[in-house]
Scaffold this active site. Structure first.
Site, PDB file in Angstrom:
ATOM      1  N   ASP A 103      23.325  10.644  -4.849  1.00  0.00           N
ATOM      2  CA  ASP A 103      23.933  11.109  -6.109  1.00  0.00           C
ATOM      3  C   ASP A 103      24.757   9.993  -6.725  1.00  0.00           C
ATOM      4  O   ASP A 103      25.265   9.131  -6.007  1.00  0.00           O
ATOM      5  CB  ASP A 103      24.880  12.281  -5.814  1.00  0.00           C
ATOM      6  CG  ASP A 103      24.162  13.609  -5.858  1.00  0.00           C
ATOM      7  OD1 ASP A 103      22.981  13.627  -6.233  1.00  0.00           O
ATOM      8  OD2 ASP A 103      24.792  14.614  -5.498  1.00  0.00           O
ATOM      9  N   LYS A 161      23.088  12.683 -11.463  1.00  0.00           N
ATOM     10  CA  LYS A 161      23.151  13.392 -12.744  1.00  0.00           C
ATOM     11  C   LYS A 161      24.617  13.543 -13.123  1.00  0.00           C
ATOM     12  O   LYS A 161      25.347  14.299 -12.518  1.00  0.00           O
ATOM     13  CB  LYS A 161      22.474  14.746 -12.675  1.00  0.00           C
ATOM     14  CG  LYS A 161      22.886  15.601 -11.504  1.00  0.00           C
ATOM     15  CD  LYS A 161      22.458  17.016 -11.781  1.00  0.00           C
ATOM     16  CE  LYS A 161      21.969  17.773 -10.610  1.00  0.00           C
ATOM     17  NZ  LYS A 161      20.808  17.411  -9.950  1.00  0.00           N
ATOM     18  N   MET A 183      34.991  19.312 -12.665  1.00  0.00           N
ATOM     19  CA  MET A 183      34.156  19.223 -13.881  1.00  0.00           C
ATOM     20  C   MET A 183      34.849  19.839 -15.095  1.00  0.00           C
ATOM     21  O   MET A 183      34.198  20.428 -15.961  1.00  0.00           O
ATOM     22  CB  MET A 183      32.790  19.936 -13.655  1.00  0.00           C
ATOM     23  CG  MET A 183      31.967  19.306 -12.562  1.00  0.00           C
ATOM     24  SD  MET A 183      30.551  20.298 -12.075  1.00  0.00           S
ATOM     25  CE  MET A 183      31.292  21.440 -10.912  1.00  0.00           C
TER      26      MET A 183
HETATM   27  N1  SAH Z   1      30.699  17.875  -4.033  1.00  0.00           N
HETATM   28  C1  SAH Z   1      31.764  17.210  -4.781  1.00  0.00           C
HETATM   29  C2  SAH Z   1      31.927  17.791  -6.159  1.00  0.00           C
HETATM   30  C3  SAH Z   1      30.730  17.551  -7.059  1.00  0.00           C
HETATM   31  S1  SAH Z   1      30.936  18.232  -8.667  1.00  0.00           S
HETATM   32  C4  SAH Z   1      33.056  17.315  -3.966  1.00  0.00           C
HETATM   33  O1  SAH Z   1      33.133  18.089  -3.022  1.00  0.00           O
HETATM   34  O2  SAH Z   1      33.997  16.584  -4.286  1.00  0.00           O
HETATM   35  C5  SAH Z   1      31.478  16.812  -9.559  1.00  0.00           C
HETATM   36  C6  SAH Z   1      32.958  16.913  -9.854  1.00  0.00           C
HETATM   37  O3  SAH Z   1      33.720  16.616  -8.693  1.00  0.00           O
HETATM   38  C7  SAH Z   1      33.457  15.922 -10.892  1.00  0.00           C
HETATM   39  O4  SAH Z   1      33.203  16.373 -12.205  1.00  0.00           O
HETATM   40  C8  SAH Z   1      34.939  15.898 -10.585  1.00  0.00           C
HETATM   41  O5  SAH Z   1      35.566  17.058 -11.072  1.00  0.00           O
HETATM   42  C9  SAH Z   1      34.919  15.989  -9.067  1.00  0.00           C
HETATM   43  N2  SAH Z   1      34.977  14.665  -8.421  1.00  0.00           N
HETATM   44  C10 SAH Z   1      34.071  14.127  -7.605  1.00  0.00           C
HETATM   45  N3  SAH Z   1      34.484  12.930  -7.149  1.00  0.00           N
HETATM   46  C11 SAH Z   1      35.700  12.718  -7.695  1.00  0.00           C
HETATM   47  C12 SAH Z   1      36.660  11.668  -7.610  1.00  0.00           C
HETATM   48  N4  SAH Z   1      36.451  10.574  -6.871  1.00  0.00           N
HETATM   49  N5  SAH Z   1      37.818  11.797  -8.299  1.00  0.00           N
HETATM   50  C13 SAH Z   1      38.053  12.889  -9.046  1.00  0.00           C
HETATM   51  N6  SAH Z   1      37.188  13.903  -9.180  1.00  0.00           N
HETATM   52  C14 SAH Z   1      36.026  13.823  -8.509  1.00  0.00           C
END
Ligand code: SAH
Length: 260
Positions: free
Chosen positions: A39, A61, A177
């Site tokens: 991803d 994506k 998100m």
């Molecule tokens: N599976 C991931 C989330 C995926 S959805 C998890 O558990 O973290 C994608 C969202 O995750 C982004 O839009 C943001 O809100 C958050 N996100 C993922 N990585 C991030 C990061 N390094 N810093 C801040 N927000 C993050």
């Protein structure tokens, strides 16, 4: 009719960014993989644990951008595993927290494949922690709700959490998100009676070299996100637990000085 030996497909959580936040299990799975479906939230530093010979397929994506359809990802995982490859599906954060890991498990099992899931540190916990916010501090809350701020694929508001119920819940709200729709979200919470003075924070690109954050209140959240150009990926945290951050006190002092 003996086909190639099939290995379980491994869904690996890569954590929020910093490769040091990978689990030992994740590293072991990466070292074994012959194919990695990656991803785009996964930081490049994480890929260095793959073998040089491993094939890396980027299937990212990002919100609003061109994306690899989920069905194609399912087909690719199945096809590679059926050919006998050791497939790792590498996802940002935790595979089961807004990561579509459940859907991928279903698709793999429907194809008769085994699946292993290696949990990762989710951005919604590690992001707030990186700025000193303990999301379930019991002096302030009874728990935390992890919710999506994304409008949903069926159009504006189709997957929307019940903001009014959340506003009344007393739980810390951790919104994934949500940064692109922060104005709508903050207004919905305020309209449901959440105090505009409720502490809030935004952490963008947590645990990466580009990390930036802001501490504010529900009432100023949208304007702060805009003024500081805090973009996706970002986590919003709304709730009294934000007060516990040492940086909250500093931010309040700065504000007081500016107002004086
Ligand atoms: N599976 C991931 C989330 C995926 S959805 C998890 O558990 O973290 C994608 C969202 O995750 C982004 O839009 C943001 O809100 C958050 N996100 C993922 N990585 C991030 C990061 N390094 N810093 C801040 N927000 C993050």
């Amino acid at each position: 009719m003996n086909g190639p030996q099939r290995h379980p497909v491994v869904l690996v959580g890569a954590g929020p960014g910093d490769p040091e936040l990978l689990t030992l299990k994740a590293i072991r799975a990466l070292r074994r993989a012959t194919v990695a479906l990656v991803d785009d939230l996964v930081q490049p530093g994480v890929l260095r644990f793959l073998r040089r010979s491993a094939r890396v397929v980027h299937v990212g994506k990002r919100g609003g951008c061109a994306s690899t359809p989920q069905a194609f990802i399912h087909k690719l995982m199945v096809a590679e595993a059926q050919r006998g490859e050791r497939v790792v599906r590498l996802k940002g954060g935790d595979p089961f927290v807004f990561g579509r890991g459940g859907e991928e498990c279903d698709a793999l099992r429907a194809a008769g494949l085994e699946v292993e899931v290696i949990s990762g540190l989710s951005a919604g916990l590690a992001g707030p922690a990186s700025i000193g916010v303990p999301v379930t501090d019991r002096r302030h809350t009874r728990g935390v709700a992890l919710v999506t701020g994304h409008a949903g694929e069926g159009g504006e508001g189709s997957d929307e959490p019940d903001w009014a119920a959340l506003a009344q819940s007393g739980l810390t709200l951790v919104v994934y998100m949500g940064v692109a729709r922060v104005r709508t979200i903050a207004s919905a919470l305020a309209a449901a009676g959440m105090d505009a003075a409720t502490p809030a924070a935004v952490v963008s690109q947590a645990h990466t070299p580009q990390q930036r954050h802001a501490l504010c209140t529900l009432g100023t959240l949208a304007e702060v996100v805009q003024a500081k150009a805090l973009g996706s990926p970002a986590i919003l945290v709304i709730g009294d637990v934000v007060r516990v951050s040492a940086q909250w006190a500093v931010a309040q002092q700065d504000l007081a000085v500016r107002r004086a």
